[in-house]
Design a protein around this motif. Structure first.
Motif: not given
Length: 185
Positions: A16, A19, A61
């Motif tokens: 994450a 991303a 993502i």
């Protein structure tokens, strides 16, 4: 599923985080036919630091966040419509680049020369896919365009900046990879 193939919470946090790094890299932008951004640097950094599997997931993502409309692309834009535009193929090409890098890591290992070569080949795949996409969409919406014109608008001005991004990513990603704890992928 064995412990070595399972992703833990920390792995997901790193995915994450990278991303988000790609989104921030897209916001550092100079407007042009294809905006000058640091997105490719973010892709190279993600895959080079996290490895092929996690890095590719970070890119996926990032793309999904943009597809659902979050402003993660250049110019604080997002949405499926943005991807369907002239330059959307280059953004989709980021995932293809990551997959090329992952494949090379899988078959040739994690040596620095492999990473450098995979970044170059990934960049070429992104250029190829993005330029073909650009020609197709531009021709459909604005009229026919030649390959040389598309390359002069969309690729040639970006070669030197992208090489610099690769050198920077190579320098930074090995240091970052050593600083973070990842399960074997």
């Amino acid at each position: 599923m064995s412990t070595s193939t399972k992703m833990n919470t920390l792995d997901m946090v790193y995915i994450a985080l990278f991303a988000v790094v790609m989104a921030i890299c897209s916001w550092i932008s100079i407007p042009a036919m294809v905006p000058f951004t640091l997105q490719t640097f973010g892709v190279f950094l993600a895959v080079g630091t996290l490895g092929g599997k996690r890095g590719s997931l970070a890119v996926l993502i990032y793309l999904l966040l943009g597809i659902v409309g979050l402003p993660v692309f250049a110019g604080f834009s997002g949405g499926l419509g943005y991807l369907m535009g002239n330059t959307g193929g280059y953004i989709i090409g980021f995932l293809l680049s990551a997959l090329v890098m992952w494949a090379m890591e899988h078959f040739l290992g994690k040596k620095k020369w492999v990473l450098a070569l995979s970044m170059l080949l990934g960049l070429l795949v992104c250029y190829l896919f993005g330029t073909l996409w650009f020609i197709t969409v531009y021709t459909k919406n604005s009229g026919e365009i030649g390959v040389w014109t598309a390359l002069s608008w969309c690729v040639f001005p970006y070669i030197i900046p992208d090489i610099i991004k690769i050198v920077l990513a190579l320098t930074i990603c090995k240091r970052l990879a050593g600083a973070i704890k990842l399960n074997p992928a």
